[in-house]
Design a protein around this motif. Structure first.
Motif, mmCIF file in Angstrom:
data_model
loop_
_atom_site.group_PDB
_atom_site.id
_atom_site.type_symbol
_atom_site.label_atom_id
_atom_site.label_comp_id
_atom_site.label_asym_id
_atom_site.label_seq_id
_atom_site.Cartn_x
_atom_site.Cartn_y
_atom_site.Cartn_z
ATOM 1 N N PHE A 1 8.049 10.949 -1.637
ATOM 2 C CA PHE A 1 9.438 11.588 -1.451
ATOM 3 C C PHE A 1 10.379 10.589 -1.290
ATOM 4 C CE2 PHE A 1 8.297 9.856 2.672
ATOM 5 C CZ PHE A 1 9.393 9.364 3.414
ATOM 6 N N GLN A 2 9.878 9.241 -1.676
ATOM 7 C CA GLN A 2 11.227 8.171 -1.755
ATOM 8 C C GLN A 2 11.502 8.011 -3.234
ATOM 9 O OE1 GLN A 2 8.385 5.548 0.707
ATOM 10 N NE2 GLN A 2 10.109 5.410 2.158
ATOM 11 N N LEU A 3 10.940 8.888 -4.016
ATOM 12 C CA LEU A 3 11.003 8.526 -5.382
ATOM 13 C C LEU A 3 11.996 9.854 -5.955
ATOM 14 C CD1 LEU A 3 7.503 7.773 -6.615
ATOM 15 C CD2 LEU A 3 9.211 6.301 -5.823
ATOM 16 N N SER A 4 12.741 9.302 -6.945
ATOM 17 C CA SER A 4 13.364 10.183 -7.670
ATOM 18 C C SER A 4 12.604 11.176 -8.702
ATOM 19 C CB SER A 4 14.601 9.808 -8.390
ATOM 20 O OG SER A 4 14.039 8.997 -9.599
ATOM 21 N N GLY A 5 13.045 12.326 -9.316
ATOM 22 C CA GLY A 5 12.255 13.081 -10.133
ATOM 23 C C GLY A 5 11.605 12.349 -11.263
ATOM 24 N N GLY A 6 12.554 11.564 -11.978
ATOM 25 C CA GLY A 6 12.279 10.526 -13.072
ATOM 26 C C GLY A 6 11.173 9.370 -12.640
ATOM 27 N N GLN A 7 11.394 8.798 -11.516
ATOM 28 C CA GLN A 7 10.347 7.779 -11.155
ATOM 29 C C GLN A 7 8.983 8.363 -10.754
ATOM 30 O OE1 GLN A 7 12.531 6.406 -7.630
ATOM 31 N NE2 GLN A 7 13.824 4.961 -8.902
ATOM 32 N N ARG A 8 8.948 9.743 -10.065
ATOM 33 C CA ARG A 8 7.578 10.372 -9.843
ATOM 34 C C ARG A 8 7.119 10.826 -11.405
ATOM 35 N NH1 ARG A 8 8.581 14.601 -5.099
ATOM 36 N NH2 ARG A 8 10.613 13.724 -4.154
ATOM 37 N N GLN A 9 7.956 11.197 -12.584
ATOM 38 C CA GLN A 9 7.267 11.422 -13.730
ATOM 39 C C GLN A 9 6.574 10.036 -14.280
ATOM 40 O OE1 GLN A 9 5.567 13.790 -14.341
ATOM 41 N NE2 GLN A 9 6.690 15.408 -15.289
ATOM 42 N N VAL B 1 5.221 1.593 -17.288
ATOM 43 C CA VAL B 1 5.858 2.679 -16.915
ATOM 44 C C VAL B 1 7.528 2.180 -16.504
ATOM 45 C CG1 VAL B 1 4.207 4.338 -16.902
ATOM 46 C CG2 VAL B 1 5.157 3.339 -14.848
ATOM 47 N N SER B 2 7.658 0.799 -16.720
ATOM 48 C CA SER B 2 9.029 0.175 -16.210
ATOM 49 C C SER B 2 9.412 0.639 -14.906
ATOM 50 C CB SER B 2 10.115 0.800 -17.216
ATOM 51 O OG SER B 2 9.747 0.742 -18.385
ATOM 52 N N LEU B 3 8.203 0.374 -13.874
ATOM 53 C CA LEU B 3 8.915 0.504 -12.504
ATOM 54 C C LEU B 3 8.498 -0.940 -11.872
ATOM 55 C CD1 LEU B 3 7.388 3.909 -11.223
ATOM 56 C CD2 LEU B 3 9.691 3.282 -11.593
ATOM 57 N N ASP B 4 9.223 -1.243 -10.973
ATOM 58 C CA ASP B 4 9.090 -2.772 -10.255
ATOM 59 C C ASP B 4 7.892 -2.533 -9.235
ATOM 60 O OD1 ASP B 4 10.947 -3.650 -11.654
ATOM 61 O OD2 ASP B 4 12.702 -3.348 -9.889
ATOM 62 N N GLU B 5 7.547 -3.850 -8.666
ATOM 63 C CA GLU B 5 6.190 -3.781 -7.881
ATOM 64 C C GLU B 5 6.764 -3.212 -6.396
ATOM 65 O OE1 GLU B 5 4.006 -7.171 -7.811
ATOM 66 O OE2 GLU B 5 3.526 -7.353 -9.838
ATOM 67 N N GLU B 6 8.069 -3.302 -6.368
ATOM 68 C CA GLU B 6 8.405 -2.806 -4.676
ATOM 69 C C GLU B 6 8.135 -1.390 -4.608
ATOM 70 O OE1 GLU B 6 12.686 -1.857 -4.424
ATOM 71 O OE2 GLU B 6 12.976 -2.933 -6.369
ATOM 72 N N ASP C 1 -4.653 -5.386 -9.862
ATOM 73 C CA ASP C 1 -3.802 -5.977 -11.307
ATOM 74 C C ASP C 1 -3.680 -4.789 -12.057
ATOM 75 O OD1 ASP C 1 -3.770 -8.489 -10.300
ATOM 76 O OD2 ASP C 1 -5.241 -9.471 -11.725
ATOM 77 N N ARG C 2 -4.736 -4.015 -12.257
ATOM 78 C CA ARG C 2 -4.680 -2.903 -13.126
ATOM 79 C C ARG C 2 -3.399 -1.887 -13.009
ATOM 80 N NH1 ARG C 2 -4.286 -0.961 -18.036
ATOM 81 N NH2 ARG C 2 -5.262 1.336 -18.212
ATOM 82 N N VAL C 3 -3.249 -1.871 -11.497
ATOM 83 C CA VAL C 3 -2.196 -0.852 -11.105
ATOM 84 C C VAL C 3 -0.876 -1.525 -11.435
ATOM 85 C CG1 VAL C 3 -1.003 0.003 -8.864
ATOM 86 C CG2 VAL C 3 -3.619 0.259 -9.417
ATOM 87 N N ARG C 4 -0.891 -2.776 -11.138
ATOM 88 C CA ARG C 4 0.331 -3.464 -11.347
ATOM 89 C C ARG C 4 0.863 -3.575 -13.114
ATOM 90 N NH1 ARG C 4 -1.243 -7.469 -7.692
ATOM 91 N NH2 ARG C 4 -0.232 -7.066 -5.707
ATOM 92 N N ILE D 1 2.723 9.654 -15.189
ATOM 93 C CA ILE D 1 2.216 9.072 -16.544
ATOM 94 C C ILE D 1 1.345 7.922 -16.300
ATOM 95 C CG2 ILE D 1 2.974 7.932 -18.756
ATOM 96 C CD1 ILE D 1 5.580 9.962 -18.367
ATOM 97 N N ALA D 2 1.707 6.971 -15.467
ATOM 98 C CA ALA D 2 1.068 5.736 -15.168
ATOM 99 C C ALA D 2 -0.361 6.036 -14.476
ATOM 100 C CB ALA D 2 1.630 4.797 -14.137
ATOM 101 N N ARG D 3 -0.385 7.158 -13.943
ATOM 102 C CA ARG D 3 -1.695 7.461 -13.250
ATOM 103 C C ARG D 3 -2.664 8.251 -14.749
ATOM 104 N NH1 ARG D 3 -1.877 12.409 -9.038
ATOM 105 N NH2 ARG D 3 -0.923 13.492 -10.851
ATOM 106 N N ALA D 4 -2.062 8.953 -15.491
ATOM 107 C CA ALA D 4 -2.651 9.533 -16.789
ATOM 108 C C ALA D 4 -2.995 8.387 -17.439
ATOM 109 C CB ALA D 4 -1.824 10.428 -17.500
#
Lengths: 317, 543
Positions: free
Chosen positions: B434-442, B422-427, B413-416, B446-449
């Motif tokens: 490697f499947q993410l763009s630079g912005g999505q990675r950042q 950080v405005s990313l979908d659950e998908e 739940d916390r991860v979701r 940030i979510a991890r931080a």
């Protein structure tokens, strides 16, 4: 700079000393009774104890190990490794007699290996056909995987027995050198070629190559003027280290082709349990190896201005 | 061969005519993506550079601008092909010319300034030799040495004699880029193509190099095609700007028109995203009397260099971070900003000084105690391409701190929740980096931080590796998160435009020392130090 030289020199001396010590431990300390090794195992039981005593005293085996060690080390420093048990000849003499023959073979093989490696690397970089490139790039690993004794015997079969182009054994002249040379060079060229192919490819895609294109260089000009030197630098170290492989490889090559040399001498010395000779060979070969790598280390700063700058700043690597 | 030489002379002598120096029309370039499968990178682009004209080609990464330039120079990689269109230099069509013929055009007619000066010079050759090569290839009759020295001087290296004998590693980034300009000029080209020539350089150096290019155009009457991702840079100096997106030119026009009335939606977005064009903040500034959450005093750090040399990376640096605000640390490379950030986060040990987080001294803490501090203080790294483990899924990456600190409760739940923050979908949960763009990675970083609900985030150049429009989105996200969660940021950056957008306070650093510190408003409007003024002048896109 002096610090760098001292460091590299110290390392070379250490390698030789370590080789000496390991050889001493293996050959003189570990065997239950080193005196036994001096006799033919078949006759060992018939040797009277007084003779054994005598031999032990002659070789100093009755002294404490540390005294023996220091004594031998002291003598080794003035290149005195004692006498060969089999021939009674001084070890140094026996080794020096055959060393040139092996050095010629090894050096020529190294040169040939480097040439083959550069040939492969240049061919792989200059072709634009992907399948051909892949084929050329597969050659080095193929070269490494064929054992020396197999390729040696194959070559003998084809070039000596079938075609009769080169003599099958012997030490006389250039023609007798050709087959052992190729046999020895091919496996050694493998790792060097692999490294060079990779370096050439990386360097060919580096920024300064683009700059050269933009200057108006052609592909050939870029490979010769820019890529060659940068790509070859790391291969130099490998070539130095490979020299050890060459000496090891010469044991088999010289046996297969019945050539005089360190390889043959080592083989005979081991077969006849000629302990002082084996010890002497180990130390002298280690010394040659250390010397060659020392030379490579000292050439490096001459070729690479970046390393020279770091050294001039007063540090070590 | 004679035909080749004739062709080259044709190109060089045709300049008298009123043809454009470079005319690309309908150029289409594909990349091979598999057997007989091609992916278009450039789709029917037309471009013109007239004599004496400064044209900028602006686009974000992946827009095909570099491919276009490579195509124009005949330097496309083996996996690319020209599908259609034509490239003409002074009316001479060079499309489909082989390497040998193109080699006579390159250097001779068109000079090229590459992107990264640090890798674009041969490290084992002296600068002089490298410039001489360029002279020899293009002007066989010239006095090589004299011509090379002259070229170095024209490129703005006044100490040409000394540089001539130096190796690349002995020069600064700016000097290397000038040496590369000298190489480009050595063949006396009619047009210079510069591919992101300053993105690897500090702002003040960037400004000097670009100003020099403008000067060269006037002095030598050459045409310049500048390729850049930075619209601000293009706006400052160009006569004409072309905006490229997904392999197409979406807008073209003179600077004044383009910046005043952009027609393409994309151009508007780029203009909005360019930090230098904003004078206000993304959110209203916080009142000045909030208590501090982090106080650093007299931090010092000295690095032992090879030999007996020392580098004072940090010299008695102070920093006060107020609760719920953003404190930016700015400076050029080598200013000590990353060292400072590293000490605040406990990654680097300081030689002296103190750091207090929430009234607790951090310096000198043992590993275990430092761990506790890290709950409250998290770090976001510069490069989202290397700071995420390539084998971890997004879900695992974000949950990592929860596992590390054994946080109880429903981690999924916390991860979701964090992903939504950080405005990313659950998908995205099961994707790999490697499947993410630079912005999505950042965003993931940030979510991890944020996973441990920290009070403070230390962001080290967190948006520098991103395209401007992505950068703007991440900055927006950071501002929103700050408002929602009451976070405090230490924001390390080299970009003063970004500082103005999000920071409340700013600390200007140079050579390890704090030059100036204070509220952004004050520092930007009445800088108390020459260096600050110089930095402010260098922000692209504010003139």
């Amino acid at each position: 700079m002096p610090r760098y030289i001292a460091l590299k020199l110290g390392r070379a001396v250490f390698v030789v000393w370590a080789a000496f010590t390991v050889a001493f431990v293996l050959l003189f300390v570990l065997p239950a009774d080193p005196v036994d090794l001096l006799f033919d195992p078949a006759e060992l039981n018939s040797v009277p104890p007084e003779v054994k005593e005598q031999m032990a005293a002659n070789y100093g085996f009755n002294e404490p190990v540390i005294v023996q060690y220091l004594d031998r080390l002291g003598h080794a420093l003035i290149l005195d490794f004692g006498n060969s048990v089999q021939s009674g000849q001084p070890v140094l003499r026996a080794v020096v007699d055959v060393l040139p023959s092996t050095l010629v073979l090894a050096a020529a093989a190294l040169v040939l290996a480097v040439l083959i490696a550069f040939g492969v690397a240049l061919a792989a970089t200059s072709t634009r056909r992907v399948w051909l490139r892949n084929l050329i790039e597969a050659l080095p690993s193929g070269a490494v995987s064929v054992p020396v004794f197999l390729s040696g015997i194959l070559m003998l079969q084809v070039f000596s027995f079938r075609l009769g182009w080169f003599p099958s054994f012997g030490d006389g002249g250039f023609r007798s050198l050709v087959l052992p040379l190729i046999t020895l060079a091919i496996p050694v060229s493998g790792p060097i070629a692999q490294l060079l192919v990779r370096n050439f490819t990386t360097e060919l895609h580096s920024g300064y190559v683009t700059t050269s294109w933009a200057k108006g260089s052609t592909r050939a000009g870029i490979v010769i003027r820019d890529v060659f030197r940068n790509a070859s630098l790391p291969a130099l170290t490998i070539a130095g280290i490979t020299f050890g492989n060459l000496i090891a490889g010469s044991v088999i090559t010289e046996t297969v082709f019945a050539r005089k040399g360190i390889g043959r001498l080592t083989q005979t010395a081991i077969n006849t349990l000629d302990v002082p000779l084996v010890a002497g060979i180990v130390v002298l070969v280690a010394a040659t190896f250390a010397l060659i790598n020392l030379i490579v280390d000292l050439i490096y700063p001459v070729l690479d201005p970046r390393l020279r700058a770091t050294l001039a700043a007063g540090g070590s690597r | 061969m004679t035909d080749t030489v004739a062709a080259a002379t044709e190109v060089t002598s045709a300049t008298d005519a009123q043809e454009p120096l470079l005319a690309i029309s309908g150029l289409a370039i594909d990349y091979r993506t598999g057997r007989r499968r091609w992916n278009p990178a450039v789709r029917g682009v037309s471009l013109r550079v007239e004599p004496g004209e400064f044209v900028s080609l602006v686009g974000e990464s992946g827009s095909g601008k570099t491919t276009l330039v490579q195509g124009a120079l005949g330097l496309l990689p083996a996996a690319a092909r020209i599908r259609g269109g034509s490239i003409a230099y002074s009316g001479v069509d060079v499309t489909g010319w082989n390497d040998k013929r193109m080699a006579l055009v390159r250097g001779n007619y068109v000079g090229f300034i590459p992107q990264d000066p640090n890798t674009s010079l041969n490290p084992v050759k002296r600068i002089g030799v490298q410039v001489i090569e360029a002279v020899r290839l293009n002007r066989p009759k010239a006095d090589y040495r004299e011509a090379a020295l002259e070229s170095l001087r024209t490129a703005g290296l006044h100490d040409a004699e000394r540089v001539f004998h130096q190796y690349p590693h002995e020069l600064s980034g700016g000097m290397k880029q000038r040496a590369l300009i000298a190489i480009a000029l050595a063949g006396r080209p009619k047009i210079i193509v510069a591919d992101e020539p300053t993105s690897a350089l500090d702002v003040t150096v960037q400004k000097r190099i670009l100003d020099h290019l403008v000067g060269l155009r006037a002095e030598l009457g050459i045409g310049i095609l500048l390729v850049t991702h930075d619209l601000g840079v293009a706006l400052d100096r160009s006569d004409r700007i072309l905006v490229m997106q997904r392999g197409e030119i979406v807008e073209e026009g003179p600077v004044a028109r383009l910046s005043a009335v952009p027609t393409a939606e994309y151009t508007k977005r780029l203009l909005d995203a360019a930090p230098g064009r904003h004078t206000g903040r993304l959110a209203p500034p916080t009142a000045g009397d909030t208590p501090s959450v982090l106080t650093a005093r007299a931090l010092t750090k000295t690095y032992q260099l090879r030999g007996r040399q020392e580098l004072r990376a940090l010299d008695a640096a102070d920093l006060v971070l107020r609760r719920g605000t953003t404190h930016a640390i700015v400076g050029e490379s080598g200013a000590g900003k990353s060292t400072l950030a590293g000490i605040l986060a406990g990654f680097t040990t300081a030689d002296g000084g103190s750091v207090q987080v929430g009234g607790r001294e951090v310096i000198g803490l043992r590993r275990k105690e430092l761990r506790e501090v890290r709950r409250d203080l998290q770090f976001v790294f510069q490069n989202p391409y290397t700071s995420l483990d390539p084998r971890f899924t997004v879900a695992r990456l974000i949950a990592e701190p929860l596992h590390a600190f054994r946080v109880a409760g429903d981690r999924k739940d916390r991860v979701r929740e964090l992903l939504a923050a950080v405005s990313l979908d659950e998908e995205f949960l099961h994707r790999l980096p490697f499947q993410l763009s630079g912005g999505q990675r950042q965003r993931v970083a940030i979510a991890r931080a944020l996973a441990l609900n920290p009070e403070i985030l230390v962001l080290d150049e967190a948006v520098s590796a991103l395209d401007v429009s992505v950068q703007a989105q991440i900055l927006r996200l950071l501002v929103d998160l700050q408002a929602r969660l009451g976070l405090s940021y230490v924001f390390v950056t080299h970009d003063l435009g970004v500082v103005r957008l999000i920071a409340d306070d700013v600390t200007v650093m140079k050579d390890g020392a704090v030059i100036e510190t204070g509220p952004v408003e004050r520092v930007f409007h009445s800088p108390g130090h020459d260096y600050t003024r110089q930095l402010l002048d260098s922000i692209p896109g504010v003139r």
